[in-house]
Design a protein around this motif. Sequence first.
Motif, PDB file in Angstrom:
ATOM      1  N   GLY A 272      -0.731  -3.351   4.648  1.00 22.34           N
ATOM      2  CA  GLY A 272       0.639  -2.960   4.963  1.00 22.34           C
ATOM      3  C   GLY A 272       0.733  -1.538   5.482  1.00 22.34           C
ATOM      4  O   GLY A 272      -0.261  -0.801   5.552  1.00 22.34           O
ATOM      5  N   GLN A 273       1.940  -1.150   5.845  1.00 25.18           N
ATOM      6  CA  GLN A 273       2.235   0.196   6.311  1.00 25.18           C
ATOM      7  C   GLN A 273       3.277   0.816   5.385  1.00 25.18           C
ATOM      8  O   GLN A 273       4.315   0.205   5.117  1.00 25.18           O
ATOM      9  CB  GLN A 273       2.769   0.180   7.746  1.00 25.18           C
ATOM     10  CG  GLN A 273       1.759  -0.273   8.788  1.00 25.18           C
ATOM     11  CD  GLN A 273       0.766   0.810   9.136  1.00 25.18           C
ATOM     12  OE1 GLN A 273       1.015   1.994   8.894  1.00 25.18           O
ATOM     13  NE2 GLN A 273      -0.366   0.418   9.696  1.00 25.18           N
ATOM     14  N   LYS A 274       3.000   2.014   4.904  1.00 21.50           N
ATOM     15  CA  LYS A 274       3.987   2.718   4.080  1.00 21.50           C
ATOM     16  C   LYS A 274       5.167   3.122   4.960  1.00 21.50           C
ATOM     17  O   LYS A 274       4.988   3.658   6.057  1.00 21.50           O
ATOM     18  CB  LYS A 274       3.348   3.969   3.455  1.00 21.50           C
ATOM     19  CG  LYS A 274       4.266   4.768   2.536  1.00 21.50           C
ATOM     20  CD  LYS A 274       4.421   4.095   1.207  1.00 21.50           C
ATOM     21  CE  LYS A 274       5.321   4.900   0.268  1.00 21.50           C
ATOM     22  NZ  LYS A 274       4.684   6.176  -0.125  1.00 21.50           N
ATOM     23  N   VAL A 275       6.366   2.812   4.503  1.00 19.98           N
ATOM     24  CA  VAL A 275       7.572   3.180   5.251  1.00 19.98           C
ATOM     25  C   VAL A 275       7.833   4.664   5.035  1.00 19.98           C
ATOM     26  O   VAL A 275       7.962   5.122   3.895  1.00 19.98           O
ATOM     27  CB  VAL A 275       8.778   2.348   4.793  1.00 19.98           C
ATOM     28  CG1 VAL A 275      10.027   2.749   5.567  1.00 19.98           C
ATOM     29  CG2 VAL A 275       8.498   0.855   4.989  1.00 19.98           C
ATOM     30  N   CYS A 280       8.509   4.285  -2.237  1.00 20.88           N
ATOM     31  CA  CYS A 280       7.572   3.195  -2.518  1.00 20.88           C
ATOM     32  C   CYS A 280       7.825   1.962  -1.662  1.00 20.88           C
ATOM     33  O   CYS A 280       7.548   0.845  -2.090  1.00 20.88           O
ATOM     34  CB  CYS A 280       7.622   2.832  -4.002  1.00 20.88           C
ATOM     35  SG  CYS A 280       9.290   2.466  -4.618  1.00 20.88           S
ATOM     36  N   ASP A 281       8.389   2.118  -0.455  1.00 13.61           N
ATOM     37  CA  ASP A 281       8.658   0.973   0.410  1.00 13.61           C
ATOM     38  C   ASP A 281       7.457   0.728   1.339  1.00 13.61           C
ATOM     39  O   ASP A 281       6.833   1.678   1.833  1.00 13.61           O
ATOM     40  CB  ASP A 281       9.910   1.209   1.257  1.00 13.61           C
ATOM     41  CG  ASP A 281      11.172   1.221   0.419  1.00 13.61           C
ATOM     42  OD1 ASP A 281      11.062   1.029  -0.803  1.00 13.61           O
ATOM     43  OD2 ASP A 281      12.255   1.437   0.982  1.00 13.61           O
ATOM     44  N   HIS A 315       8.998  -5.147   2.922  1.00 13.97           N
ATOM     45  CA  HIS A 315       9.501  -5.906   4.064  1.00 13.97           C
ATOM     46  C   HIS A 315       8.376  -6.784   4.606  1.00 13.97           C
ATOM     47  O   HIS A 315       7.307  -6.284   4.970  1.00 13.97           O
ATOM     48  CB  HIS A 315      10.003  -4.957   5.147  1.00 13.97           C
ATOM     49  CG  HIS A 315      11.035  -3.992   4.666  1.00 13.97           C
ATOM     50  ND1 HIS A 315      12.371  -4.308   4.590  1.00 13.97           N
ATOM     51  CD2 HIS A 315      10.936  -2.725   4.206  1.00 13.97           C
ATOM     52  CE1 HIS A 315      13.046  -3.279   4.119  1.00 13.97           C
ATOM     53  NE2 HIS A 315      12.195  -2.312   3.873  1.00 13.97           N
ATOM     54  N   ILE A 316       8.625  -8.076   4.681  1.00 16.05           N
ATOM     55  CA  ILE A 316       7.618  -9.049   5.107  1.00 16.05           C
ATOM     56  C   ILE A 316       8.159  -9.771   6.334  1.00 16.05           C
ATOM     57  O   ILE A 316       9.245 -10.368   6.278  1.00 16.05           O
ATOM     58  CB  ILE A 316       7.305 -10.047   3.977  1.00 16.05           C
ATOM     59  CG1 ILE A 316       6.926  -9.300   2.689  1.00 16.05           C
ATOM     60  CG2 ILE A 316       6.192 -10.991   4.389  1.00 16.05           C
ATOM     61  CD1 ILE A 316       6.888 -10.184   1.462  1.00 16.05           C
ATOM     62  N   THR A 317       7.429  -9.719   7.447  1.00 18.80           N
ATOM     63  CA  THR A 317       7.940 -10.268   8.702  1.00 18.80           C
ATOM     64  C   THR A 317       6.918 -11.212   9.332  1.00 18.80           C
ATOM     65  O   THR A 317       5.709 -11.036   9.183  1.00 18.80           O
ATOM     66  CB  THR A 317       8.257  -9.146   9.701  1.00 18.80           C
ATOM     67  OG1 THR A 317       7.071  -8.378   9.945  1.00 18.80           O
ATOM     68  CG2 THR A 317       9.331  -8.227   9.157  1.00 18.80           C
ATOM     69  N   GLU A 521       2.839  -3.487  15.928  1.00 26.38           N
ATOM     70  CA  GLU A 521       1.996  -3.337  14.743  1.00 26.38           C
ATOM     71  C   GLU A 521       2.785  -2.875  13.524  1.00 26.38           C
ATOM     72  O   GLU A 521       2.350  -3.045  12.397  1.00 26.38           O
ATOM     73  CB  GLU A 521       0.866  -2.340  15.039  1.00 26.38           C
ATOM     74  CG  GLU A 521      -0.114  -2.825  16.093  1.00 26.38           C
ATOM     75  CD  GLU A 521      -0.768  -4.143  15.727  1.00 26.38           C
ATOM     76  OE1 GLU A 521      -1.043  -4.349  14.523  1.00 26.38           O
ATOM     77  OE2 GLU A 521      -0.997  -4.982  16.622  1.00 26.38           O
ATOM     78  N   MET A 522       3.965  -2.277  13.732  1.00 24.90           N
ATOM     79  CA  MET A 522       4.798  -1.833  12.615  1.00 24.90           C
ATOM     80  C   MET A 522       5.707  -2.949  12.110  1.00 24.90           C
ATOM     81  O   MET A 522       6.462  -2.742  11.169  1.00 24.90           O
ATOM     82  CB  MET A 522       5.638  -0.625  13.041  1.00 24.90           C
ATOM     83  CG  MET A 522       4.815   0.609  13.365  1.00 24.90           C
ATOM     84  SD  MET A 522       3.838   1.180  11.951  1.00 24.90           S
ATOM     85  CE  MET A 522       5.160   1.652  10.836  1.00 24.90           C
ATOM     86  N   GLY A 523       5.656  -4.121  12.753  1.00 25.86           N
ATOM     87  CA  GLY A 523       6.470  -5.240  12.307  1.00 25.86           C
ATOM     88  C   GLY A 523       7.829  -5.316  12.963  1.00 25.86           C
ATOM     89  O   GLY A 523       8.628  -6.197  12.617  1.00 25.86           O
TER      90      GLY A 523
END
Length: 894
Positions: A272-275, A280-281, A315-317, A521-523
């Motif tokens: 994943g990518q840290k927002v 902690c998103d 966030h899952i896409t 790549e960031m969704g």
Amino acid sequence: MLDEMVEKKKASGSQKICHRLALVIVFHLLVLLLLDDVTCQLAWSPIQVDSESTVDLWTRKSVGCACSYKDSSNSGSEHEHDHVKHDNASLQHNGHHKHHLNCACCVKGGCQCGEHTPNRCTQCGLENHCLNMCNVTLDSKILQGSSGQTFGQIRSPILQGPALCYYVLRPAPGQRVELQVYRLIQVGKFDGKKCEGGYLRFGGLDEKDDFNNAELCGVNERYSPPAVLFSDDGITTLLFRITEKTIRSQFLAYFSFTSLSNPIVGFHPKGGQKVTSTDCDWSYNDYSCRTPSSCVIASPGFPGIYGKNKICRYHITTSSVHTKVKITFNSLLLPQEHCSTHYIAIYEGLTPGTERLATICGQEKKEELIFSGPNLLLEFNAGYQVPPFDYNGFSATLTFIEGITTTLTPPTMSFDIEPIHPHEPPNDLATPPPKFTPCDQVISEQYGGRSGHFDSRTRSYANSCRLIFKGKANEVVHISLFNYRLKSPSCRSVIEIIDPNTRKKTVLKLCSPVTRKARNEMGSFIPPQTFISTGNQMIIVLRRAGPPHDTNDIEFVDGAFLFHNEEQSGTLQPYSLCDMHHYGLSSPESGSVEGPGTEHLFWNIEGSLNCSHYFIPAANQSVTVTIDMLDRLGTDNDCETVCGDGGCQCLTGLNSIENIDHLMMMTEDNQPINCLCGNFRPEWLPVSLRSWSPIKLVYSIARYSWNTKGFTYQASYNFITDGMCGARTFTIHSGELHSRNFSQAFSLNSFFHQQCLWILDSNTERSLMIEVISNQSRSCTAWNISLHEYTPIEDEKMHAGMLIHQFCPRDKHKQFTLPWNLKTIVIKIQAMTRQAPLYTVRWKSQIVRQKIQSLTPAPNVISNHGSTIFPLSSSCHYSLMGILILSSILLSIS
């Protein structure tokens, strides 16, 4: 003798504790390794130096080994950091003196504390903190160089509160910080929500009450298993603070600098990518999670205790309409009977305002959950911390499942279609249509509906594959490409979009190798690639070099389609997703429109969405647009709708209207006329507007997504031929313009909008006199008539130049005499009001005998209220009034 017995008893007790600790650690590690179906677990680093550590972590025996210092004079200042390797038996055989054997025996990595504490060892590198381990920096690299270990013990001094100690834990790159707390003595107390009187805070030196990282407290607590805490934020601090008066406050803990790559102990998010700018998103998408177990999520600090009052969003896409998301919980351990404050919620969308699909709390057995995309939100909510701190949150694995299934080829439809050879001449009627392959598909409303998705992977494989879209007679085909992949070298595979309705048939040609993904790549969704046919047919051709070696690597194209009826819904604008034009001369006299966003073309749209219907009446027409139904608009408290005589307005305060959902009527130059937002209630409907100039109905959604579509509305329109603004230019020397007494609408919120423009062109040097009359007493903002100099510009809307005079309804009656050199002027009326304007405009031009350069003021330039309505030219002087009156008399005689 008594001392020896006490010492043996202490050693025996310590040995039992250590053995018990080792058994607990081994048990939990076995559980973690052997069980694939784990619903709750605690895992920590096994801190055990060797089997001979019978006194404490670093002390094997309290006496019996040579002292590391030379004599009593320098015993406290000089230390040898070599590891003590001799035991008591070997020293006695070598005949050492008794006073040399009265110091502690240390394990590997331990060093004697010195003269002041001769019977204890500590970790090499921390000898100066034997008596007072307070305000210490624990550096992983330094400790490993001194003791050979990256873990150790924190035994706080005995404090009498109020008091404070801090510990700075500095990991090496690739490490996280781990803390295992076993014992608390008079370290505050838990009041049901927070710690009072003292605490042990992990992850910051913040002493404020709103601290939201992990915090422990208790009067006399023994944690078995230990309370474990982790931090991935680099340098981490531990704050030991007593704020009340106490006799003995103390804690015992182990620390460890744990490798992030440790597969058993500790956790590091994967895939994943840290927002940014969040605590902690995280964001996860299917392109980053293609291999099994490549994407793992967990609560902050897992497998340790998580902080209090936290909300973490994951966030899952997905990038394909066929992809589903499987969430497999590897570990789940939340406080029992606290489901209202400690829980996991899964939403169908990107925000908590969308539909909630599942809620998990406590230790529920939710091993696998499967949901559809394109967007999911897993939200972890942590309330106040709950003693005895025997929970550690959750960890879960994300798997993206491609749910593509092969469908049967529909029956061949009999319709004429040109051959799929875009570079050949136009279709020859003698040329038969090409034969169908197992991959070919005809898509129409009969087989695919008005709107839908398409994917070549759902068809039986063939090297040549055609998707043929055929609409009804008055329809055009709207295509949006989401994903495609061509991997063959040197253009051996091709995607073509063909419009059979034009001579230049090929709209798009893509040569391999080429790839398009719906998301980056960031969704985030990439702007769609859209195409509109000129007629009722569109064809997508996919030619492939050969079958793939791997079914997961097949060359394909997928997207969405829409059959759009332009006669009913307006003319769809090129390169636009949802902007329509309605022309008074070619569109139906009346019709209806509704809110967009439910068509499959919008599947990959996220963020702001603006769709407009542009109504363009002809010169002798007006158009009435009525909003008949409006739903789901009253959820935004940042906007208030206020309706008055000048229309409905959106009051947004400090917020911008672009950040708020709204429905707006605008002029052709984007000036707002009516705006509905926020607290607008259905009982205020209908809202209608009759206009003699083009108007736009703009639908605006601030944060659109497929899961969280915007509000819905329905509106109707009607083009009316009334000739109100029809004739634009008059060359006659006299004439009249009359308004019409239009019947008032029954609805309260019905408005008239006029922007009529007329040109008076005398063509000769004549003096023009204009008279304006109205029996309405209204303000200038309701409606007004203005006289302008003529500007010879191609655009008719720009002919109105500098303002000469303005008439307001409350003026009742005015006359204007213009100078001889103004051969052409513009009369313009502007109105936005509930009551239709009523007026009469008369003009007359006469031959000029005396050429007066200045403008002639009207005799009643002062209004009934005594204020000047408009400025006159500085060259006008009231002293000329008599001459002007005499001149007009002479002219009339002549």
